[in-house]
Design a protein around this motif. Structure first.
Motif, PDB file in Angstrom:
ATOM      1  N   LEU A 133       2.971  13.861 -10.363  1.00 57.61           N
ATOM      2  CA  LEU A 133       2.732  13.216  -9.070  1.00 57.61           C
ATOM      3  C   LEU A 133       2.919  11.707  -9.174  1.00 57.61           C
ATOM      4  O   LEU A 133       2.649  11.102 -10.208  1.00 57.61           O
ATOM      5  CB  LEU A 133       1.292  13.479  -8.616  1.00 57.61           C
ATOM      6  CG  LEU A 133       1.041  14.615  -7.632  1.00 57.61           C
ATOM      7  CD1 LEU A 133      -0.397  14.605  -7.169  1.00 57.61           C
ATOM      8  CD2 LEU A 133       1.992  14.587  -6.428  1.00 57.61           C
ATOM      9  N   ALA A 134       3.340  11.116  -8.062  1.00 59.31           N
ATOM     10  CA  ALA A 134       3.460   9.655  -8.016  1.00 59.31           C
ATOM     11  C   ALA A 134       2.087   9.018  -7.852  1.00 59.31           C
ATOM     12  O   ALA A 134       1.091   9.695  -7.554  1.00 59.31           O
ATOM     13  CB  ALA A 134       4.355   9.252  -6.834  1.00 59.31           C
ATOM     14  N   ARG A 135       2.023   7.730  -8.086  1.00 60.54           N
ATOM     15  CA  ARG A 135       0.841   6.948  -7.761  1.00 60.54           C
ATOM     16  C   ARG A 135       1.264   5.815  -6.834  1.00 60.54           C
ATOM     17  O   ARG A 135       2.442   5.493  -6.729  1.00 60.54           O
ATOM     18  CB  ARG A 135       0.220   6.332  -9.014  1.00 60.54           C
ATOM     19  CG  ARG A 135      -0.306   7.304 -10.033  1.00 60.54           C
ATOM     20  CD  ARG A 135      -1.127   6.529 -11.060  1.00 60.54           C
ATOM     21  NE  ARG A 135      -0.950   7.036 -12.402  1.00 60.54           N
ATOM     22  CZ  ARG A 135      -1.421   6.441 -13.485  1.00 60.54           C
ATOM     23  NH1 ARG A 135      -2.074   5.299 -13.396  1.00 60.54           N
ATOM     24  NH2 ARG A 135      -1.238   6.980 -14.689  1.00 60.54           N
ATOM     25  N   VAL A 136       0.264   5.187  -6.198  1.00 62.48           N
ATOM     26  CA  VAL A 136       0.557   4.012  -5.379  1.00 62.48           C
ATOM     27  C   VAL A 136       0.719   2.803  -6.303  1.00 62.48           C
ATOM     28  O   VAL A 136       0.013   2.683  -7.311  1.00 62.48           O
ATOM     29  CB  VAL A 136      -0.588   3.760  -4.367  1.00 62.48           C
ATOM     30  CG1 VAL A 136      -0.426   2.412  -3.680  1.00 62.48           C
ATOM     31  CG2 VAL A 136      -0.629   4.867  -3.327  1.00 62.48           C
ATOM     32  N   GLU A 137       1.660   1.969  -5.985  1.00 62.97           N
ATOM     33  CA  GLU A 137       1.905   0.729  -6.740  1.00 62.97           C
ATOM     34  C   GLU A 137       0.594  -0.028  -6.991  1.00 62.97           C
ATOM     35  O   GLU A 137      -0.250  -0.144  -6.105  1.00 62.97           O
ATOM     36  CB  GLU A 137       2.843  -0.149  -5.897  1.00 62.97           C
ATOM     37  CG  GLU A 137       3.172  -1.524  -6.456  1.00 62.97           C
ATOM     38  CD  GLU A 137       4.056  -2.320  -5.502  1.00 62.97           C
ATOM     39  OE1 GLU A 137       3.509  -2.981  -4.595  1.00 62.97           O
ATOM     40  OE2 GLU A 137       5.296  -2.273  -5.674  1.00 62.97           O
ATOM     41  N   PRO A 175       0.789  -1.243   0.000  1.00 60.97           N
ATOM     42  CA  PRO A 175       0.000   0.000   0.000  1.00 60.97           C
ATOM     43  C   PRO A 175       0.821   1.294   0.000  1.00 60.97           C
ATOM     44  O   PRO A 175       0.334   2.323  -0.456  1.00 60.97           O
ATOM     45  CB  PRO A 175      -0.814  -0.107   1.293  1.00 60.97           C
ATOM     46  CG  PRO A 175      -0.900  -1.552   1.574  1.00 60.97           C
ATOM     47  CD  PRO A 175       0.392  -2.134   1.103  1.00 60.97           C
ATOM     48  N   PHE A 176       2.079   1.253   0.515  1.00 60.08           N
ATOM     49  CA  PHE A 176       2.829   2.504   0.641  1.00 60.08           C
ATOM     50  C   PHE A 176       3.999   2.605  -0.347  1.00 60.08           C
ATOM     51  O   PHE A 176       4.867   3.460  -0.196  1.00 60.08           O
ATOM     52  CB  PHE A 176       3.328   2.690   2.081  1.00 60.08           C
ATOM     53  CG  PHE A 176       3.958   1.457   2.668  1.00 60.08           C
ATOM     54  CD1 PHE A 176       3.222   0.641   3.508  1.00 60.08           C
ATOM     55  CD2 PHE A 176       5.267   1.116   2.379  1.00 60.08           C
ATOM     56  CE1 PHE A 176       3.791  -0.501   4.059  1.00 60.08           C
ATOM     57  CE2 PHE A 176       5.847  -0.017   2.916  1.00 60.08           C
ATOM     58  CZ  PHE A 176       5.104  -0.827   3.757  1.00 60.08           C
ATOM     59  N   HIS A 177       4.009   1.745  -1.370  1.00 58.18           N
ATOM     60  CA  HIS A 177       5.042   1.848  -2.405  1.00 58.18           C
ATOM     61  C   HIS A 177       4.617   2.873  -3.458  1.00 58.18           C
ATOM     62  O   HIS A 177       3.497   2.829  -3.958  1.00 58.18           O
ATOM     63  CB  HIS A 177       5.279   0.490  -3.086  1.00 58.18           C
ATOM     64  CG  HIS A 177       6.092  -0.451  -2.256  1.00 58.18           C
ATOM     65  ND1 HIS A 177       6.430  -1.718  -2.697  1.00 58.18           N
ATOM     66  CD2 HIS A 177       6.669  -0.308  -1.037  1.00 58.18           C
ATOM     67  CE1 HIS A 177       7.162  -2.319  -1.761  1.00 58.18           C
ATOM     68  NE2 HIS A 177       7.306  -1.482  -0.753  1.00 58.18           N
ATOM     69  N   ARG A 178       5.543   3.786  -3.801  1.00 60.49           N
ATOM     70  CA  ARG A 178       5.249   4.817  -4.805  1.00 60.49           C
ATOM     71  C   ARG A 178       5.755   4.357  -6.175  1.00 60.49           C
ATOM     72  O   ARG A 178       6.703   3.575  -6.281  1.00 60.49           O
ATOM     73  CB  ARG A 178       5.942   6.135  -4.453  1.00 60.49           C
ATOM     74  CG  ARG A 178       5.437   6.822  -3.181  1.00 60.49           C
ATOM     75  CD  ARG A 178       6.182   8.127  -2.971  1.00 60.49           C
ATOM     76  NE  ARG A 178       5.672   8.893  -1.850  1.00 60.49           N
ATOM     77  CZ  ARG A 178       6.110   8.784  -0.593  1.00 60.49           C
ATOM     78  NH1 ARG A 178       7.070   7.918  -0.300  1.00 60.49           N
ATOM     79  NH2 ARG A 178       5.591   9.537   0.369  1.00 60.49           N
ATOM     80  N   VAL A 179       5.112   4.905  -7.217  1.00 57.02           N
ATOM     81  CA  VAL A 179       5.580   4.702  -8.596  1.00 57.02           C
ATOM     82  C   VAL A 179       5.519   6.054  -9.296  1.00 57.02           C
ATOM     83  O   VAL A 179       4.478   6.731  -9.277  1.00 57.02           O
ATOM     84  CB  VAL A 179       4.703   3.677  -9.347  1.00 57.02           C
ATOM     85  CG1 VAL A 179       5.155   3.565 -10.795  1.00 57.02           C
ATOM     86  CG2 VAL A 179       4.762   2.321  -8.664  1.00 57.02           C
ATOM     87  N   TYR A 180       6.648   6.464  -9.906  1.00 52.13           N
ATOM     88  CA  TYR A 180       6.705   7.728 -10.644  1.00 52.13           C
ATOM     89  C   TYR A 180       6.652   7.444 -12.137  1.00 52.13           C
ATOM     90  O   TYR A 180       7.269   6.502 -12.630  1.00 52.13           O
ATOM     91  CB  TYR A 180       7.984   8.495 -10.303  1.00 52.13           C
ATOM     92  CG  TYR A 180       7.976   9.072  -8.899  1.00 52.13           C
ATOM     93  CD1 TYR A 180       8.527   8.358  -7.839  1.00 52.13           C
ATOM     94  CD2 TYR A 180       7.405  10.320  -8.637  1.00 52.13           C
ATOM     95  CE1 TYR A 180       8.513   8.870  -6.548  1.00 52.13           C
ATOM     96  CE2 TYR A 180       7.388  10.845  -7.345  1.00 52.13           C
ATOM     97  CZ  TYR A 180       7.944  10.109  -6.310  1.00 52.13           C
ATOM     98  OH  TYR A 180       7.919  10.623  -5.031  1.00 52.13           O
ATOM     99  N   PHE A 181       5.945   8.323 -12.869  1.00 52.31           N
ATOM    100  CA  PHE A 181       5.753   8.150 -14.312  1.00 52.31           C
ATOM    101  C   PHE A 181       6.536   9.220 -15.065  1.00 52.31           C
ATOM    102  O   PHE A 181       6.713  10.345 -14.577  1.00 52.31           O
ATOM    103  CB  PHE A 181       4.267   8.226 -14.667  1.00 52.31           C
ATOM    104  CG  PHE A 181       3.487   7.049 -14.157  1.00 52.31           C
ATOM    105  CD1 PHE A 181       3.134   6.947 -12.817  1.00 52.31           C
ATOM    106  CD2 PHE A 181       3.120   6.014 -15.007  1.00 52.31           C
ATOM    107  CE1 PHE A 181       2.440   5.854 -12.333  1.00 52.31           C
ATOM    108  CE2 PHE A 181       2.424   4.917 -14.536  1.00 52.31           C
ATOM    109  CZ  PHE A 181       2.085   4.835 -13.197  1.00 52.31           C
TER     110      PHE A 181
END
Lengths: 72, 426
Positions: free
Chosen positions: B265-269, B254-260
């Motif tokens: 802004l990041a999103r959650v995995e 739930p708390f892993h970020r993913v950047y595009f």
């Protein structure tokens, strides 16, 4: 996927049939050694744990296969 | 006269055999042994056979210290510190109830502090960020097992129940096992099944808490494992193990970020809610001599997320004067990346599933180290047990193990383990 399944089944059949020798109880002095056990020692359990977390692969070694923690 | 001599000889022979029987069956020196699951068990029979000496209770105290660091933390989108240390004491108790039933208990805690977890509330990796509650955690766990042997059929059945709790995950586990050995103990087969239920407390990264929704907070994991063991000759035996593991539910963290690459802004995995894994492993042990044994392990891993891996390990226990053992080891692992993995800021928006967790990337790892174990015949520091006159309890062995682990993306770890085995006489 089906090929992997058939290979595993054949391997199990082979391993059960291919016990090449009938070793008597009195001949098992080497086989009875604690280090001949086909499992990892208890002192290795923590390493198996972090390997499960830090690698994408897990299982078939007596360790956790998933669940019970925040791991893959 | 001749008859008298024959009579005397016969009476003498009867007397001798009677004495031998009495000596053989008196006290714990009379042993009936068997091999079950690769361990030698002993039960002592008293001369009247109405009282059976049971196996002693084995207690193992384990303690480990683990420390790692790297630069691809999943909490911050695949970049940033992965520093973590973990102190983990545990205890394993094997308690024979009688000659066919036994109980086992495994319990312990993991206390870990993690610099990357601390960044759940620090997306900008501000070096002046004040550590919060997420910087450390305590996990407690326990598993109870029960086994029953049927010696006439050479079978063994078992059940287990487990529980673990940390701040954001509560987990329950049940398991069952069945095993059968051939009459000559040259072959055996065993089947194990287990199920885990994980309930997550959903904690999103601080800047995404208002906008993130999760489909579920539950993870189900089911697994079956089949193992076949065979003796090849007087010095060699091997095993083949194959598992099938199926997971369903919340498989993202739930708390892993993913950047595009094309989003500010990041999103959650976001990972699929279904995964199955098929690892298959082979072990081969060979006794080079009574003091040197070669142990080997190979595993092939495949799952439906695209990860394929090969793991190989060799270990060489060397006994010195029968009471010391030194065992160097080396392990190599290589895997391909999951289909949904991209590194920091490499994902393109519009993808349904995405992760920047480097545990799911392509890499090789090397682990090497050594252990030393001291197990004198008479035990270490034995003392009388007040509840059983004439019997002693003692420390059976002391073992120390060190391993260094490095991953090709820069993650490095060290782990130190101390194991104390204690035997409680009954």
């Amino acid at each position: 996927m089906r090929a992997i399944f058939y290979k595993i089944v054949l391997a199990f059949v082979f391993i059960q049939l291919a016990s090449c020798a009938q070793v008597k109880g009195y001949q098992m002095m080497y086989l009875n050694d604690e280090d001949m056990n086909l499992v990892d020692g208890s002192a290795e359990s923590f390493e198996q744990g972090f390997q499960t977390y830090r690698e994408g692969a897990s299982g078939s070694n007596g360790s956790k296969v998933g669940g019970g923690c925040g791991c893959n | 006269m001749q008859l008298k001599r024959i009579f005397t000889l016969v009476m003498f022979a009867v007397h001798i055999s009677g004495s031998a029987q009495q000596a053989g069956s008196s006290g714990p020196t009379s042993i009936a042994s068997g091999i079950i699951n690769g361990k030698t068990e002993t039960t002592g029979l008293k001369s009247d056979s109405s009282k059976v000496d049971l196996d002693d209770i084995d207690i193992t105290f384990l303690s480990s210290y683990y420390e790692q660091d790297g630069n691809h933390a999943a909490v911050t989108g695949g970049t940033g510190t992965e520093y973590l240390n973990n102190i983990a004491p545990s205890v394993i108790i094997n308690f024979p109830v009688d000659t066919v039933r036994s109980l086992s208990l495994l319990g312990g805690v993991d206390y870990y502090s993690s610099a990357s977890s601390d960044n759940i509330d620090n997306p900008a990796l501000d070096p002046d960020h004040v550590s919060g509650e997420s910087s450390s955690d305590l996990r407690g766990y326990a598993t109870l097992g029960y086994k029953v042997k049927n010696k006439s059929k050479s079978t063994e059945k078992g059940v287990s129940l487990g529980f673990s709790k940390e701040f954001d995950v509560v987990s329950g586990q049940i398991g069952a096992s069945w095993g059968k050995a051939s009459k000559d103990n040259n072959r055996s087969i065993s089947l194990k099944g287990s199920y885990y239920y994980d309930n997550w407390k959903l904690i999103a990264p601080i800047e995404l808490r208002e906008t993130t929704n999760y489909a579920t907070n539950v993870r189900h994991t089911g697994s079956i494992s089949l193992t076949g063991v065979t003796v090849l000759n007087t010095r060699m035996k091997m095993s083949l193990t194959s598992d099938l593991t199926v997971q369903q539910g919340l498989l993202s963290t739930p708390f892993h970020r993913v950047y595009f690459i094309d989003e500010a802004l990041a999103r959650v995995e976001n990972l699929p809610d279904f995964r199955y894994k098929i690892p298959t492993a082979i072990r081969l042990n060979y006794a080079i001599s009574s003091d040197v044994i070669f142990r080997s392990f190979y595993r092939y891993y495949w799952d439906n997320w695209g990860v394929q891996g090969h793991s190989m390990k060799v270990e060489l226990p060397i006994k010195i004067r029968k009471v010391f053992k030194v065992y160097p080891f080396y392990r190599y692992h290589v895997q391909s990346a999951a289909d949904y993995f991209q590194s920091f800021q490499a994902h393109v928006s519009g993808t349904e599933f995405y992760t920047s967790d480097h545990d799911l990337s392509a890499f090789t790892t090397h682990k090497y180290g050594a252990g030393i174990k001291w197990s004198p015949f008479e035990g270490i520091g034995n003392w009388n047990t007040p509840w059983k006159k004439g019997y002693k309890s003692y420390f059976k062995s002391i073992e120390f193990r060190y391993a260094h682990f490095n991953r090709s993306d820069g993650l490095e770890a060290d782990i130190f383990t101390l194991a104390l085995q204690f035997r409680l006489a009954r």
